[in-house]
Each structure stands twice: as structure tokens, then as C-alpha cells.
Design a protein around this motif. Structure first.
Motif, PDB file in Angstrom:
ATOM      1  N   ASP A 493     -21.149 -37.859  -8.892  1.00  0.00           N
ATOM      2  CA  ASP A 493     -20.719 -36.384  -9.222  1.00  0.00           C
ATOM      3  C   ASP A 493     -21.796 -35.647  -9.581  1.00  0.00           C
ATOM      4  O   ASP A 493     -22.536 -35.818 -10.638  1.00  0.00           O
ATOM      5  CB  ASP A 493     -19.649 -36.374 -10.353  1.00  0.00           C
ATOM      6  CG  ASP A 493     -18.502 -37.160 -10.033  1.00  0.00           C
ATOM      7  OD1 ASP A 493     -18.205 -37.561  -8.937  1.00  0.00           O
ATOM      8  OD2 ASP A 493     -17.838 -37.813 -11.049  1.00  0.00           O
ATOM      9  N   GLY A 494     -21.934 -34.282  -8.694  1.00  0.00           N
ATOM     10  CA  GLY A 494     -23.043 -33.478  -9.047  1.00  0.00           C
ATOM     11  C   GLY A 494     -24.284 -33.818  -8.715  1.00  0.00           C
ATOM     12  O   GLY A 494     -25.288 -32.980  -8.910  1.00  0.00           O
ATOM     13  N   PHE A 495     -24.707 -34.671  -7.797  1.00  0.00           N
ATOM     14  CA  PHE A 495     -25.743 -35.174  -7.435  1.00  0.00           C
ATOM     15  C   PHE A 495     -26.483 -34.102  -6.456  1.00  0.00           C
ATOM     16  O   PHE A 495     -27.766 -33.818  -6.155  1.00  0.00           O
ATOM     17  CB  PHE A 495     -25.637 -36.643  -6.640  1.00  0.00           C
ATOM     18  CG  PHE A 495     -26.970 -36.929  -6.170  1.00  0.00           C
ATOM     19  CD1 PHE A 495     -28.088 -37.599  -6.894  1.00  0.00           C
ATOM     20  CD2 PHE A 495     -27.454 -36.910  -4.759  1.00  0.00           C
ATOM     21  CE1 PHE A 495     -29.274 -37.836  -6.425  1.00  0.00           C
ATOM     22  CE2 PHE A 495     -28.694 -37.155  -4.185  1.00  0.00           C
ATOM     23  CZ  PHE A 495     -29.660 -37.651  -5.027  1.00  0.00           C
ATOM     24  N   THR A 496     -25.723 -33.490  -5.766  1.00  0.00           N
ATOM     25  CA  THR A 496     -26.164 -32.201  -4.847  1.00  0.00           C
ATOM     26  C   THR A 496     -26.911 -31.011  -5.453  1.00  0.00           C
ATOM     27  O   THR A 496     -27.949 -30.789  -5.104  1.00  0.00           O
ATOM     28  CB  THR A 496     -25.011 -31.700  -3.943  1.00  0.00           C
ATOM     29  OG1 THR A 496     -24.341 -32.667  -3.375  1.00  0.00           O
ATOM     30  CG2 THR A 496     -25.527 -30.755  -3.008  1.00  0.00           C
ATOM     31  N   SER A 497     -26.520 -30.879  -6.642  1.00  0.00           N
ATOM     32  CA  SER A 497     -27.316 -29.925  -7.483  1.00  0.00           C
ATOM     33  C   SER A 497     -28.785 -30.320  -8.102  1.00  0.00           C
ATOM     34  O   SER A 497     -29.539 -29.782  -8.240  1.00  0.00           O
ATOM     35  CB  SER A 497     -26.484 -29.530  -8.629  1.00  0.00           C
ATOM     36  OG  SER A 497     -26.256 -30.417  -9.426  1.00  0.00           O
ATOM     37  N   VAL A 498     -28.964 -31.641  -7.973  1.00  0.00           N
ATOM     38  CA  VAL A 498     -30.129 -32.334  -8.390  1.00  0.00           C
ATOM     39  C   VAL A 498     -30.992 -32.303  -7.301  1.00  0.00           C
ATOM     40  O   VAL A 498     -32.112 -31.785  -7.587  1.00  0.00           O
ATOM     41  CB  VAL A 498     -30.088 -33.764  -8.666  1.00  0.00           C
ATOM     42  CG1 VAL A 498     -31.324 -34.478  -9.035  1.00  0.00           C
ATOM     43  CG2 VAL A 498     -28.935 -33.890  -9.711  1.00  0.00           C
ATOM     44  N   ASN A 499     -30.526 -32.223  -5.948  1.00  0.00           N
ATOM     45  CA  ASN A 499     -31.790 -32.270  -4.815  1.00  0.00           C
ATOM     46  C   ASN A 499     -32.174 -30.592  -4.776  1.00  0.00           C
ATOM     47  O   ASN A 499     -33.194 -30.200  -4.570  1.00  0.00           O
ATOM     48  CB  ASN A 499     -31.067 -32.672  -3.710  1.00  0.00           C
ATOM     49  CG  ASN A 499     -31.048 -34.113  -3.650  1.00  0.00           C
ATOM     50  OD1 ASN A 499     -32.104 -34.680  -4.039  1.00  0.00           O
ATOM     51  ND2 ASN A 499     -30.287 -34.665  -2.774  1.00  0.00           N
ATOM     52  N   ASP A 500     -31.081 -29.873  -5.083  1.00  0.00           N
ATOM     53  CA  ASP A 500     -31.306 -28.448  -5.010  1.00  0.00           C
ATOM     54  C   ASP A 500     -32.124 -27.801  -5.956  1.00  0.00           C
ATOM     55  O   ASP A 500     -32.980 -26.954  -5.827  1.00  0.00           O
ATOM     56  CB  ASP A 500     -30.008 -27.590  -4.797  1.00  0.00           C
ATOM     57  CG  ASP A 500     -29.176 -28.033  -3.691  1.00  0.00           C
ATOM     58  OD1 ASP A 500     -29.636 -28.502  -2.578  1.00  0.00           O
ATOM     59  OD2 ASP A 500     -27.913 -27.772  -3.721  1.00  0.00           O
ATOM     60  N   ALA A 505     -37.509 -35.513  -3.677  1.00  0.00           N
ATOM     61  CA  ALA A 505     -38.296 -36.664  -3.960  1.00  0.00           C
ATOM     62  C   ALA A 505     -37.764 -37.093  -5.248  1.00  0.00           C
ATOM     63  O   ALA A 505     -37.588 -38.154  -5.539  1.00  0.00           O
ATOM     64  CB  ALA A 505     -39.673 -36.167  -4.019  1.00  0.00           C
ATOM     65  N   SER A 506     -37.586 -36.145  -6.151  1.00  0.00           N
ATOM     66  CA  SER A 506     -36.990 -36.171  -7.523  1.00  0.00           C
ATOM     67  C   SER A 506     -35.499 -36.958  -7.227  1.00  0.00           C
ATOM     68  O   SER A 506     -34.951 -37.971  -7.938  1.00  0.00           O
ATOM     69  CB  SER A 506     -36.900 -34.880  -8.555  1.00  0.00           C
ATOM     70  OG  SER A 506     -38.068 -34.666  -8.612  1.00  0.00           O
ATOM     71  N   GLY A 507     -34.927 -36.529  -6.264  1.00  0.00           N
ATOM     72  CA  GLY A 507     -33.197 -36.895  -6.170  1.00  0.00           C
ATOM     73  C   GLY A 507     -33.566 -38.512  -5.726  1.00  0.00           C
ATOM     74  O   GLY A 507     -32.654 -39.310  -6.220  1.00  0.00           O
ATOM     75  N   VAL A 756     -19.870 -20.552 -11.691  1.00  0.00           N
ATOM     76  CA  VAL A 756     -20.452 -21.411 -12.207  1.00  0.00           C
ATOM     77  C   VAL A 756     -20.984 -22.569 -11.653  1.00  0.00           C
ATOM     78  O   VAL A 756     -22.247 -23.004 -11.711  1.00  0.00           O
ATOM     79  CB  VAL A 756     -19.506 -22.228 -13.367  1.00  0.00           C
ATOM     80  CG1 VAL A 756     -20.221 -23.179 -14.027  1.00  0.00           C
ATOM     81  CG2 VAL A 756     -19.080 -21.160 -14.297  1.00  0.00           C
ATOM     82  N   GLU A 757     -20.265 -23.034 -10.412  1.00  0.00           N
ATOM     83  CA  GLU A 757     -20.742 -23.999  -9.721  1.00  0.00           C
ATOM     84  C   GLU A 757     -22.209 -23.898  -8.901  1.00  0.00           C
ATOM     85  O   GLU A 757     -22.960 -24.655  -8.864  1.00  0.00           O
ATOM     86  CB  GLU A 757     -19.717 -24.386  -8.607  1.00  0.00           C
ATOM     87  CG  GLU A 757     -18.503 -25.040  -9.258  1.00  0.00           C
ATOM     88  CD  GLU A 757     -17.610 -25.364  -8.236  1.00  0.00           C
ATOM     89  OE1 GLU A 757     -17.810 -25.186  -6.993  1.00  0.00           O
ATOM     90  OE2 GLU A 757     -16.354 -25.810  -8.478  1.00  0.00           O
ATOM     91  N   ASP A 758     -22.455 -22.608  -8.345  1.00  0.00           N
ATOM     92  CA  ASP A 758     -23.838 -22.137  -7.834  1.00  0.00           C
ATOM     93  C   ASP A 758     -24.044 -20.769  -7.845  1.00  0.00           C
ATOM     94  O   ASP A 758     -23.898 -20.108  -7.073  1.00  0.00           O
ATOM     95  CB  ASP A 758     -23.295 -22.476  -5.894  1.00  0.00           C
ATOM     96  CG  ASP A 758     -24.785 -22.498  -5.284  1.00  0.00           C
ATOM     97  OD1 ASP A 758     -25.892 -22.483  -6.092  1.00  0.00           O
ATOM     98  OD2 ASP A 758     -24.716 -22.709  -4.064  1.00  0.00           O
TER      99      ASP A 758
END
Length: 881
Positions: A493-500, A505-507, A756-758
Motif C-alpha cells: 500500500d502506498g508504494f506509488t508515492s515512494v517512486n514519485d 531506483a530507490s523504489g 491529502v493523497e497527492d
């Protein structure tokens, strides 16, 4: 049935047949009447030759094959020259010359007919082959002469004059031409065979007739009658040959097979051997002195055989040299490519090995030579190799060399086993040994293993990938009963925000950490794979214990969420949504994987960080949502949607200040509630074109009302997908321009969760809208946890109190207090406060007492179609007047 050949009168064969019949009859009558045999034979020969000439020329004019036509013309020319010689021979015999002009014409005619037979055969020899045919013909001629000398000619020589040699030259020359022509014609094509054989027949009979005539002249006698009849009969056959030639069939096929060709090549040697035996027997039983001419002929035969022997020895030496050169080049080529070349016998003993063995395997060649190759082959591979080599040794009867491919492991000098591929070939250089070419394929094997690993494993996490997991699931289900297998799907859950936020590369680094945690949460015998993106899958064999799969699923959730991940010098907290599905009786692997995916999606829809076990209704719900999405798309095309407007009133004056546009869907005659289709529309992306249609339609309606002097605004709800659409701001500007609605009359509402989400992108888009002059409102205010922070960042014009607060007014002191606080906060910030969901009079009174500016709800006004708003507009305008 076989077709009968009918000769019609206009066919050239008819007069030829008649003439031949008459000629044979005249010849027979003349001989019976006691006429001169030489004259009668000459007349018969000339007549038959002229008939053959006529037939050959007509055939050459009619045939379409150039080769046959040319051969026929040569044969016709030879027949004419021969007939001229035979015709003048009775006159030439009265002269005193040993060799007359007639003999030369007969010899020239024979040479021309030999050329015609060779040309008609269709395969002219090369210069080298012509020399071989000439020497073979001479050997045959000399051998036949020697045999004839012993049998008959020596008696004639003893009784004759010194003209013996010159008398025999014409028949021997004809014999030489005949012997040279026979093998050439025999190797010709099938279509040229009849004409070629007919020409050979004329040559052979001419040779016999000339020999009989020469013997008779030497003995001053008369040639036998049968010898005079041979040549006319042969010419009659030659006349018929062109008309019996098969046309258009097997033109390029040889007339004789390889076996017959080999036999023809042995004929000269057989005749020479027979002549040697006959001559030796004669010399052993005779005391006569050898005749010089016979000795010279015998010596010439021996000389030719010796010369041919030297030629064969030289050719054999050259062939051996070429074989040795080819063998050396083959070894050098093999070793230049990294192969190891060795010679060994069928027992495996090494006789010779190339220097490449030291480079490839670390052994010196002298260490290997004399030993057995079996000592260096892996014990597991040895039996199969021994069987293959033994089979090659047993198959010695075949003339052609055979080879076999051997794959095995070879021990190198450092003790490692190297995978190799070898080719073993037998009969090398005529010796009873094997040539083995061995290649080390360690690099290729490692590359194949690497490719196979990359094909079925994920490059980021090192886990098996989707392809491997699907194949493994099929294998397990094929050998297990229902209830024995479970599949778990996990989504971060919430992994997309990690890439963004921190980059892909960190993702990927975070995915590697997650894979290690998940690996520690499953059993060693379970199959953990990366399904794709931020999803993972687990295949379990549970033995009928369903709780075991649920326990593992819960451990996976805890493994992900128990502590934050450390990425790019920051802590990232994630949770997991997990779905579990169990295999049923004869369930395909695809259905089991789909069920686990559906259960995972259900867990994610319920907020994440939970485990959901698949139930049948989940799949039914997914199917229903898919069908609903298809119906939504169809509804957009068929204009099944309508807009209703709910008025927003000034609570102090009860004046309508704005309307909120609400979408309605009539699927046929059935009404579909917004809460049933707005969610699927948002998930499928259809909310974007639907919202664009609502925006344009409602702007057009409200602009028309404002044109009637009614000061009214428009409120619209925004969806998350609509805000992030590529041309969202441009679409709003175009709708305002097309309708003529002022930007200040349009209020766009967003809920707190969208902020909040984006936050960054949403605030950027809303700020662009604010720059157009559009008003912004926060809908359902008070239900989120970040509202106050975003009131400071975003230039909001209005807040709308959530109906959950309004519903408790006058009944719940806490909700009443919270509502009063929100109203006071809005006044302090200079914002318009709108209360939603007013349904009871006491709620309206409380809101007026609190000083709430505006309100909407069923008590104030229900949603209505555009026609109802028209009526409300006229009422409002009349009240104002």
C-alpha cells in the motif's frame, strides 16, 4: 493395352521400309543367281547407306533437338563418304596399290560416323576423359589384334606377302575408332542411346567386314557372304534408329548406370589379360620366331600400362598429399577455434592429441597420449559414451564414414568438471581410429543457465518471476487434490508515492528490502515470487489446513508494516493488502491466481493492511463492476445521463444563490443511484469524460439562467482522476468560454482526502483554476485530518459542513458544538460557510442562530431537473420584483 505403331503412307518411314525390303530381296536374288559377291555386296552396302543418309537427313530436318540433328548429319555424312569408298572399291582393287583411295574413303566415313554417334549420345567427354578413352580403345584394339594374330592372322602372314601390315591398317583403324566410341556412347543420355548404338553397330560391322575383306585379299580369295551382308543390315538399322528415339523423356539421365560404367572401364584390362594369356600359351607351344610387328604391339601395350600405372601412382600421391593437407588444416582450424583434436582407437586409447589440450584443460599432450580418454570422463557419462563408440566400431561394413555427437563432462587438471561437446568420426585416413574434436562449452553452459535464471527470475528482487510462478502453480495443481493448495497475493500500500517522491531506483531498493522480509515470513518449502510492480505472490501446499495459509498471510502483513523501510536517508512506512485463495476440485491455475488477486483487491478497497480470504461473491462483485463499466461506456455514447440541480439558499433571506449539479443515470427505465456507478466510473477512468460532459452541460444551463437576469452560481464536484487529467484546466476554461459563464460564477468542490493523497499536484492544479477566477470549496469539511493545514496553503472561498455534523444539531451537544466551531472558524477566515443535509426545521433554526451563511438539503429544496429550476427562477424573479 499397349499402343500399336501404325505407319502411314505419307510417313517417311514408309518409302524407307519399302526400299529396304526391295533391297534385301534384290540382294538375296543376286546371290542366289551366282552374281559376283564383291559387286553384289558393294551395291547392297551403297544402297543401304544412301537409304540411311536419306532417313538421317529427313530426321535432322524434322527434329527439334539440336544435338540429335547434329549427330544425324554427321552420321549421314559418314554414310555418304563410306558409300563412295565402297562404290569405287571394285575399280580400285584392280590397281597395284596396297592401300587404295577407296580404303581411305571407307576409313574417313567410319571416323565421321563415330563422331556422329558420339554427338548423338549427348555427353561429349572432357580432354582428360578423351585421352583415357583413346588409351583404353588402343588397349582393346591391340589386345584383340594379338588374340586375332594367334587365332587366325599368323597363318595368313605366313602365306602372304610383305603387304600384310598395310592391308590390316584400315580394319584396325576402324576397330580403334569403334573401341573409343563405345564407352562414350554408353555414358550418353537415354534419348541419344538408340541413334548412338545404331552408329556403333555400323562401325562394328564395318570393322568386321573390312577385316574379312583384308584377310581375303591377303589370301587372294573371296570374303565370306555373311560379311558382305552385315554392313547393309547395320545401315538399315541406322535408317530406322532416328524414328524410334523416345522424345521428351529422361533426356538428361545417363543411358547406363554406375555398375555398367565400371564394367566398361574393366573391359580393356580384361582383354589385355586375355591377350597376354593367349599370347603366352602360343609362345610356349611354338618354335617360330616372334614377328616384329606383333612384338611392337605387345610392347606398346605394356608401355601404355606402365605409363598409366605411373599416372595412377602420381594421382594417388597427390590425393594423399591433399588428404594430409586437409587433415592438418582441419586440426589447425579446430585448434584455432579453441577445440581439442585427438586420435584414439575404439577402446579409448589416445594415439595423438593437439597442443590445445594444455590451454583448455591444463594437461600436457605427453600426459594424455597412450592413456585412455575414459579416465578423464565423468563416471555418470561414461557408460553412454562407451556404448556409442562400440556401436561405431561394430558398424565397420559401411563404406561411408560415420560420426556421432557426444556430450559429457571432462575433468580438467584443476579437478573441475567441464561440460564439453565432442564429435567422433571414424575411418580417418583409412586407419582404424577415431578423430575426436572436443569443445569446452563451460561459458556457453553458464550463459544458458544465466539466461534461464533471468527468464524465470526477477532482476530486482532475485525472486522467481510471474512466468515461473504460473508454471509452478500448474505443476502443483496437477498433482494435488482440492484443498491442498493455496495462493497468497500481496500488494504494498502506498508504494506509488515512494517512486514519485524518491525515484524509481530507490523504489527498486525498497522492493529488494520487502522481498527479504517476505522471504523470512514464509516457510522454506513455499514459493515466493514477485508478481509484478509492487505485488508479490506465495504458493503454498497446506495439506488441507486452511488456517496455515491465513497465518502466513498475517505474518506477511506484519513483516511489511512492523517497521519503516530505510530508503534515501528517510524512513518510509508501508502496509500491505493481502488476499488468500484456496484451490478447489479441478480448478485451473488461472482461476486460482485470479481469485487470490480479487481477494487482494478487496483488501485494498477496504483500506489496506488486512487479509481477505476469497469468497465467491467477490468474483461476482468484480464481474458486476466490469459489466457496470461496460454499461457506463455505452451510456456515455447513448446519452443516458441527465443532470439535476439542488439549490443552495441564503439562510437569512431564503434566496437561491447557486445550484449544485448532480448527475443521474437512467439505464432504460431503471434509476441507478450515484453511489452505485460513480465508484466504478472513477476506477475505470470514465469519470473524466462524464465529468467533462456535466461541466459543459451545466455551464450552458446556468449561463442561460444568468442571461435572464437571475444572479445565480454553479457548484460542481471534482473527482481525483478529473483533477489529474492532462487537459483538466484547459477543459474548464473552454467550457466557460463556450457557455459564456463568468469564471466567478463557477465553484469547484474537492474533498479533503484528495488534498491529502497527492497534495503537491492537486494544489498546483487548483491554483491554476483559481488563477482563472474560478472559486474553490472544500466539500464534507470536518471529516479529514488535514483540513486546517490546507486552508492556509490553498486560496479557498468556501467550506461545506459535512451532513454528519448537521444531522446531530439539536440532538447531540458534541456535534452541535463542533458545527458552531466550524461556522465560527469560517467567519474568522472570511469564508462562505454552507451547511449540507438540512432536513429538519430545528436544524435550520440552529444554523441561523449560529450565523451560518448558506445551506442546502431536502428541507430547503430537493434536487430537480432543469425545468424545475426554470420555474424556481421565475418565482424568484417575481418575488424580487
Amino acid at each position: 493395352m499397349r499402343a500399336r505403331t501404325v505407319i502411314r503412307w505419307r510417313d517417311p518411314r514408309a518409302p524407307l521400309t519399302a526400299a529396304a525390303t526391295i533391297g534385301v530381296a534384290v540382294f538375296a536374288v543376286s546371290l542366289a543367281a551366282g552374281g559376283p559377291a564383291r559387286v553384289t555386296g558393294a551395291i547392297a552396302g551403297v544402297t543401304a547407306a544412301l537409304l540411311a543418309t536419306l532417313s538421317l537427313l529427313v530426321s535432322a530436318a524434322r527434329t527439334g533437338e539440336q544435338r540429335q540433328a547434329s549427330g544425324s548429319r554427321w552420321l549421314a555424312a559418314g554414310a555418304v563418304v563410306w558409300s563412295a569408298g565402297v562404290g569405287v572399291r571394285p575399280l580400285a582393287d584392280s590397281s597395284s596399290f596396297i592401300l587404295s583411295f577407296a580404303d581411305l574413303l571407307v576409313l574417313a566415313g567410319s571416323v565421321l560416323m563415330a563422331g556422329g554417334a558420339v554427338i548423338a549420345a549427348g555427353r561429349l567427354p572432357t580432354a582428360k576423359a578423351a585421352i583415357r578413352y583413346l588409351t583404353d580403345g588402343y588397349l582393346c584394339t591391340a589386345a584383340l589384334f594379338l588374340i586375332g594374330w594367334v587365332v587366325a592372322l599368323r597363318q595368313v602372314h605366313a602365306e602372304g606377302s610383305p603387304s600384310f601390315t598395310f592391308m590390316l591398317l584400315p580394319p584396325l583403324a576402324c576397330l580403334l575408332v569403334t573401341c573409343v566410341s563405345i564407352p562414350i556412347v554408353a555414358r550418353g543420355t537415354r534419348t541419344g542411346l538408340p541413334l548412338g548404338l545404331a552408329g556403333i553397330g555400323v562401325l562394328a560391322t564395318t570393322t568386321v567386314a573390312e577385316m574379312a575383306s583384308a584377310v581375303a585379299r591377303l589370301g587372294e580369295g573371296t570374303p565370306p557372304t555373311w560379311s558382305l551382308a552385315l554392313v547393309p543390315v547395320a545401315f538399315l538399322l541406322l535408317a530406322a534408329a532416328p524414328w524410334s528415339t523416345p522424345r521428351g523423356s529422361d533426356e538428361d539421365r545417363p543411358a547406363t548406370g554406375q555398375g555398367v560404367a565400371h564394367l566398361l572401364a574393366l573391359v580393356p584390362l580384361v582383354l589385355v589379360a586375355a591377350a597376354a594369356v593367349v599370347l603366352a600359351a602360343h609362345l610356349a607351344g611354338s618354335r617360330d620366331h616372334p614377328v616384329t610387328g606383333v612384338v611392337m604391339v605387345a610392347a606398346s601395350v605394356v608401355l601404355i600400362l606402365v605409363l598409366r600405372l605411373f599416372v595412377l601412382i602420381g594421382a594417388n600421391a597427390r590425393m594423399r598429399g591433399l588428404v594430409a593437407l586437409g587433415d592438418r588444416q582441419l586440426r589447425e582450424l579446430a585448434e584455432s577455434t579453441g577445440d581439442v583434436v585427438l586420435l584414439c582407437d575404439y577402446d579409448g586409447t589416445v594415439r595423438e592429441i593437439g597442443a590445445g589440450v594444455e590451454v583448455t584443460y591444463g594437461y600436457r599432450p605427453d600426459e594424455i597420449v597412450g592413456g585412455s580418454i575414459f579416465d578423464y570422463i565423468h563416471p555418470e557419462d561414461l557408460p553412454g559414451i562407451q556404448i556409442s563408440l562400440r556401436a561405431m566400431g561394430l558398424d565397420e561394413d559401411t563404406a561411408e564414414p560415420s560420426a556421432c555427437l557426444i556430450a559429457c563432462r571432462v575433468r580438467a587438471a584443476d579437478g573441475t568438471w567441464r561440460p564439453t561437446e565432442s564429435v567422433a568420426t571414424r575411418h580417418v585416413g583409412g586407419e582404424d581410429v577415431l578423430l575426436v574434436t572436443t569443445r569446452d562449452i563451460s561459458d556457453e553452459e553458464a550463459l544458458r543457465n544465466q539466461v534461464a535464471h533471468l527468464t524465470f527470475h526477477d532482476g530486482i528482487t532475485g525472486l522467481p518471476n510471474r512466468s515461473y510462478f504460473e508454471e509452478r502453480t500448474r505443476e502443483v495443481l496437477a498433482g494435488r487434490a482440492s484443498g491442498q493448495t493455496a495462493v497468497i497475493f500481496l500488494d504494498l500500500d502506498g508504494f506509488t508515492s515512494v517512486n514519485d517522491s524518491v525515484g524509481h531506483a530507490s523504489g527498486d531498493y525498497l522492493l529488494g528490502q520487502a522481498a527479504r522480509r517476505l522471504r523470512g515470513a514464509v516457510r522454506p518449502e513455499d514459493t515466493l515470487a514477485r508478481w509484478g510492480g509492487d505485488e508479490f505472490a506465495v504458493l503454498m501446499e497446506i495439506g488441507g489446513e486452511a488456517q496455515l495459509a491465513v497465518d502466513v498471510a498475517e505474518r506477511l502483513v506484519r513483516a511489511v508494516s512492523q517497521e519503516p523501510f530505510r530508503v534515501a536517508d528517510r524512513d518510509v512506512a508501508l502496509t500491505a493488502s493481502v488476499g488468500v485463495a484456496f484451490a478447489e476440485e479441478e480448478m485451473p491455475a488461472g482461476d486460482l491466481l485470479r481469485n487470490a488477486d480479487v481477494a487482494m483487491a478487496r483488501a485494498k478497497d477496504l483500506g489496506g493492511r488486512r487479509v481477505e480470504v476469497f469468497a465467491a461473491q467477490m468474483h461476482a462483485e468484480v464481474v458486476r463492476r466490469l459489466e457496470l463499466a461496460a454499461d457506463l461506456q455505452r451510456a456515455l455514447i447513448e446519452n443516458q445521463f441527465a443532470i439535476e440541480y439542488q439549490p443552495v439558499v441564503d439562510l437569512a433571506t431564503s434566496r437561491v444563490t447557486a445550484v449544485e449539479a448532480l448527475v443521474r443515470w437512467w439505464r432504460g427505465s431503471a434509476f441507478v443511484a450515484p453511489e452505485h456507478f460513480l465508484g466504478p466510473a472513477e476506477d475505470t477512468g470514465l469519470i473524466v469524460p462524464l465529468s467533462e460532459w456535466i461541466l459543459r452541460e451545466s455551464c450552458r444551463e446556468v449561463a442561460a439562467w444568468r442571461a435572464s437576469s437571475w444572479d445565480i452560481g454553479l457548484s460542481l464536484n471534482l473527482s481525483a482522476r478529473q483533477i489529474t487529467a492532462p487537459r483538466f484546466v484547459e477543459t474548464v476554461a473552454e467550457a466557460l468560454e463556450e457557455s459564456g459563464l463568468p469564471a466567478s460564477a463557477l465553484t469547484l468542490e474537492v474533498i479533503e482526502e484528495m488534498l491529502v493523497e497527492d497534495a503537491e499536484e492537486t494544489i498546483s492544479r487548483l491554483s491554476e483554476l483559481r488563477a482563472l477566477g474560478v472559486r474553490l470549496a472544500i466539500d464534507d469539511f470536518g471529516t479529514g485530518y488535514a483540513s486546517l493545514a490546507f486552508l492556509r496553503q490553498l486560496p479557498v472561498d468556501m467550506i461545506k459542513i459535512d451532513p454528519s455534523f448537521v444531522s446531530g444539531l439539536g440532538r447531540d451537544e458534541t456535534l452541535t458544538l463542533l458545527t458552531r466551531t466550524i461556522v465560527r472558524l469560517g467567519h474568522d477566515l472570511g469564508l462562505i460557510v454552507v451547511a449540507e443535509g438540512i432536513e429538519r426545521p430545528e436544524q435550520l433554526e440552529k444554523l441561523r442562530e449560529m450565523g451560518c451563511t448558506r445551506g442546502q438539503g431536502f428541507l430547503v429544496a430537493r434536487p430537480m431537473a432543469a425545468r424545475g429550476v426554470d420555474t424556481l427562477m421565475r418565482t424568484s424573479l417575481q418575488s424580487a420584483l
